[in-house]
Design a protein around this motif. Sequence first.
Motif, PDB file in Angstrom:
ATOM      1  N   PHE A 152      14.540 -10.306  16.141  1.00 47.31           N
ATOM      2  CA  PHE A 152      14.026  -9.572  17.297  1.00 47.31           C
ATOM      3  C   PHE A 152      14.032 -10.425  18.566  1.00 47.31           C
ATOM      4  N   SER A 153      15.080 -11.208  18.736  1.00 51.20           N
ATOM      5  CA  SER A 153      15.188 -12.067  19.921  1.00 51.20           C
ATOM      6  C   SER A 153      15.301 -11.242  21.195  1.00 51.20           C
ATOM      7  N   PHE A 154      16.042 -10.138  21.141  1.00 53.76           N
ATOM      8  CA  PHE A 154      16.220  -9.298  22.328  1.00 53.76           C
ATOM      9  C   PHE A 154      14.887  -8.770  22.840  1.00 53.76           C
ATOM     10  N   ILE A 155      14.105  -8.181  21.931  1.00 48.71           N
ATOM     11  CA  ILE A 155      12.862  -7.553  22.382  1.00 48.71           C
ATOM     12  C   ILE A 155      11.861  -8.603  22.837  1.00 48.71           C
ATOM     13  N   GLY A 184      15.526  -4.105  16.733  1.00 49.36           N
ATOM     14  CA  GLY A 184      16.072  -5.327  16.165  1.00 49.36           C
ATOM     15  C   GLY A 184      17.428  -5.647  16.757  1.00 49.36           C
ATOM     16  N   ASP A 185      17.854  -6.896  16.610  1.00 50.94           N
ATOM     17  CA  ASP A 185      19.107  -7.329  17.228  1.00 50.94           C
ATOM     18  C   ASP A 185      20.329  -6.652  16.605  1.00 50.94           C
ATOM     19  N   ARG A 186      20.379  -6.547  15.275  1.00 50.75           N
ATOM     20  CA  ARG A 186      21.497  -5.866  14.629  1.00 50.75           C
ATOM     21  C   ARG A 186      21.428  -4.357  14.875  1.00 50.75           C
ATOM     22  N   ASP A 187      20.237  -3.837  14.836  1.00 53.17           N
ATOM     23  CA  ASP A 187      20.025  -2.422  15.127  1.00 53.17           C
ATOM     24  C   ASP A 187      20.502  -2.095  16.543  1.00 53.17           C
ATOM     25  N   LEU A 188      20.290  -3.037  17.443  1.00 55.22           N
ATOM     26  CA  LEU A 188      20.680  -2.847  18.835  1.00 55.22           C
ATOM     27  C   LEU A 188      22.166  -2.531  18.965  1.00 55.22           C
ATOM     28  N   ALA A 189      22.995  -3.141  18.109  1.00 58.40           N
ATOM     29  CA  ALA A 189      24.435  -2.898  18.168  1.00 58.40           C
ATOM     30  C   ALA A 189      24.754  -1.427  17.946  1.00 58.40           C
ATOM     31  N   THR A 190      23.998  -0.769  17.057  1.00 58.25           N
ATOM     32  CA  THR A 190      24.208   0.659  16.817  1.00 58.25           C
ATOM     33  C   THR A 190      23.976   1.458  18.090  1.00 58.25           C
ATOM     34  N   HIS A 191      22.898   1.144  18.796  1.00 56.47           N
ATOM     35  CA  HIS A 191      22.547   1.903  20.003  1.00 56.47           C
ATOM     36  C   HIS A 191      23.512   1.622  21.158  1.00 56.47           C
ATOM     37  N   VAL A 192      23.973   0.376  21.245  1.00 52.05           N
ATOM     38  CA  VAL A 192      24.960   0.039  22.279  1.00 52.05           C
ATOM     39  C   VAL A 192      26.254   0.799  22.019  1.00 52.05           C
ATOM     40  N   VAL A 214      16.737  15.489  15.772  1.00 53.01           N
ATOM     41  CA  VAL A 214      17.069  14.735  16.989  1.00 53.01           C
ATOM     42  C   VAL A 214      15.913  14.723  17.987  1.00 53.01           C
ATOM     43  N   GLY A 215      14.786  15.351  17.626  1.00 55.69           N
ATOM     44  CA  GLY A 215      13.647  15.400  18.549  1.00 55.69           C
ATOM     45  C   GLY A 215      13.012  14.055  18.801  1.00 55.69           C
ATOM     46  N   ASP A 216      13.227  13.088  17.870  1.00 54.46           N
ATOM     47  CA  ASP A 216      12.705  11.732  18.042  1.00 54.46           C
ATOM     48  C   ASP A 216      13.574  10.885  18.965  1.00 54.46           C
ATOM     49  N   ASN A 217      14.792  11.344  19.248  1.00 57.68           N
ATOM     50  CA  ASN A 217      15.719  10.542  20.040  1.00 57.68           C
ATOM     51  C   ASN A 217      15.122  10.215  21.404  1.00 57.68           C
ATOM     52  N   ILE A 218      15.435   9.021  21.892  1.00 63.51           N
ATOM     53  CA  ILE A 218      14.836   8.584  23.149  1.00 63.51           C
ATOM     54  C   ILE A 218      15.769   7.618  23.876  1.00 63.51           C
ATOM     55  N   TRP A 219      15.770   7.683  25.197  1.00 67.00           N
ATOM     56  CA  TRP A 219      16.505   6.721  26.023  1.00 67.00           C
ATOM     57  C   TRP A 219      15.591   5.528  26.292  1.00 67.00           C
ATOM     58  N   LEU A 220      16.034   4.348  25.877  1.00 67.76           N
ATOM     59  CA  LEU A 220      15.284   3.113  26.102  1.00 67.76           C
ATOM     60  C   LEU A 220      16.245   2.012  26.537  1.00 67.76           C
ATOM     61  N   TYR A 221      15.879   1.264  27.563  1.00 70.03           N
ATOM     62  CA  TYR A 221      16.707   0.150  28.040  1.00 70.03           C
ATOM     63  C   TYR A 221      18.136   0.600  28.347  1.00 70.03           C
ATOM     64  N   GLY A 222      18.271   1.846  28.773  1.00 66.52           N
ATOM     65  CA  GLY A 222      19.589   2.378  29.081  1.00 66.52           C
ATOM     66  C   GLY A 222      20.402   2.763  27.865  1.00 66.52           C
ATOM     67  N   PRO A 247       8.685  -3.550  29.271  1.00 62.06           N
ATOM     68  CA  PRO A 247       8.018  -2.899  28.135  1.00 62.06           C
ATOM     69  C   PRO A 247       8.690  -3.286  26.820  1.00 62.06           C
ATOM     70  N   ALA A 248       7.875  -3.626  25.841  1.00 65.34           N
ATOM     71  CA  ALA A 248       8.427  -4.076  24.560  1.00 65.34           C
ATOM     72  C   ALA A 248       7.739  -3.384  23.392  1.00 65.34           C
ATOM     73  N   TRP A 249       7.231  -2.173  23.618  1.00 74.67           N
ATOM     74  CA  TRP A 249       6.468  -1.492  22.574  1.00 74.67           C
ATOM     75  C   TRP A 249       7.358  -0.884  21.484  1.00 74.67           C
ATOM     76  N   PHE A 250       8.654  -0.693  21.772  1.00 70.59           N
ATOM     77  CA  PHE A 250       9.560  -0.150  20.774  1.00 70.59           C
ATOM     78  C   PHE A 250      10.446  -1.289  20.291  1.00 70.59           C
ATOM     79  N   ALA A 251      10.167  -1.777  19.098  1.00 72.81           N
ATOM     80  CA  ALA A 251      10.781  -3.017  18.616  1.00 72.81           C
ATOM     81  C   ALA A 251      12.184  -2.790  18.062  1.00 72.81           C
TER      82      ALA A 251
END
Length: 306
Positions: A70-73, A88-96, A31-39, A82-86
């Motif tokens: 990658f429409s969101f990014i 993806g749109d489907r991937d985004l659903a997991t994080h939301v 879990v050390g790679d985990n990061i807060w991005l875009y809330g 900032p858009a350095w962490f790409a």
Amino acid sequence: MITVLAGGTGSVKLVRGLASVSKEITAVCNVGDNIWLYGLYVCPDIDTITYGLAGLLDQKRGWGIRGDTFSFIRQMEAMGQPAWFALGDRDLATHVYRTEMLRRKKSLTEITGAITEMLGVGQKILPATDDEVETVISTPKGAMHLQEFWVKNGARPAVTGVTFRGADSARPTRQVVDAIRNSEKIIMAPANPVSSIGPMLAIPGVRRELERAREKVIAVSPIIGGGPVSGPAAKYMNALGLEVSPAGVARYYKDVAGSLVIARTDSKMAGRIELLGMKVETTDIMMKGRRGEARLAMYLAGMARN
């Protein structure tokens, strides 16, 4: 039952291979790679293992969902963000989904279990802890979150140190402790030893359980000869004063692993590793394609039975 300590791309290949030869696989993820991005709370290693077992992983990139857009990014970039962490749109659903469940006071373990169930993954995937741990890379340009160092800055800065913020106070979950105690064998995947496995070893409760189970812990070297198969492991190992070789990996793991699997071409190092009190096995540790994954998995599963 086999438990795998898993990090990034080298880990997903082995976990996928083991899942093809054994039904009882538990992946304990960094879990050390985990990061807060875009809330949003992003868990790269957990998601890579999940997508890999779900058959969704983008094989070319080694992360994210195959065929994602990658429409969101791109829109974030157009808005000057900032858009350095790409993402993806489907991937985004997991994080939301993950972030919303965290807001509802669900644990990361519970959320990960729900996601794996929704994606049809039969194997257990467990975060090493429900607490936040952050891998921090010290450089002449200042301290950076691992993702800033690796993704935003392309691993270019010199590395002067690696620390695991929050690890000292983090606790392993009961599920992780049970997995370690009840497994026939624990396999440390050929992931970056410092940034993928290191954050888990820095959690006192995880290290203590592995030390107690040392004789059934098998580590697979991510180093062949004098260099890593992929990634910036050499920079991290140099910063910690470790030789960039299977012997250096052995030194890092000697208190928590009873055996180390190395490439046949590195067999000349076996004596040095054995002096650290570790058993040494040699085989072809490169995983080229699904056959390569299954071949190494079968070899390790055979070790687990012996």
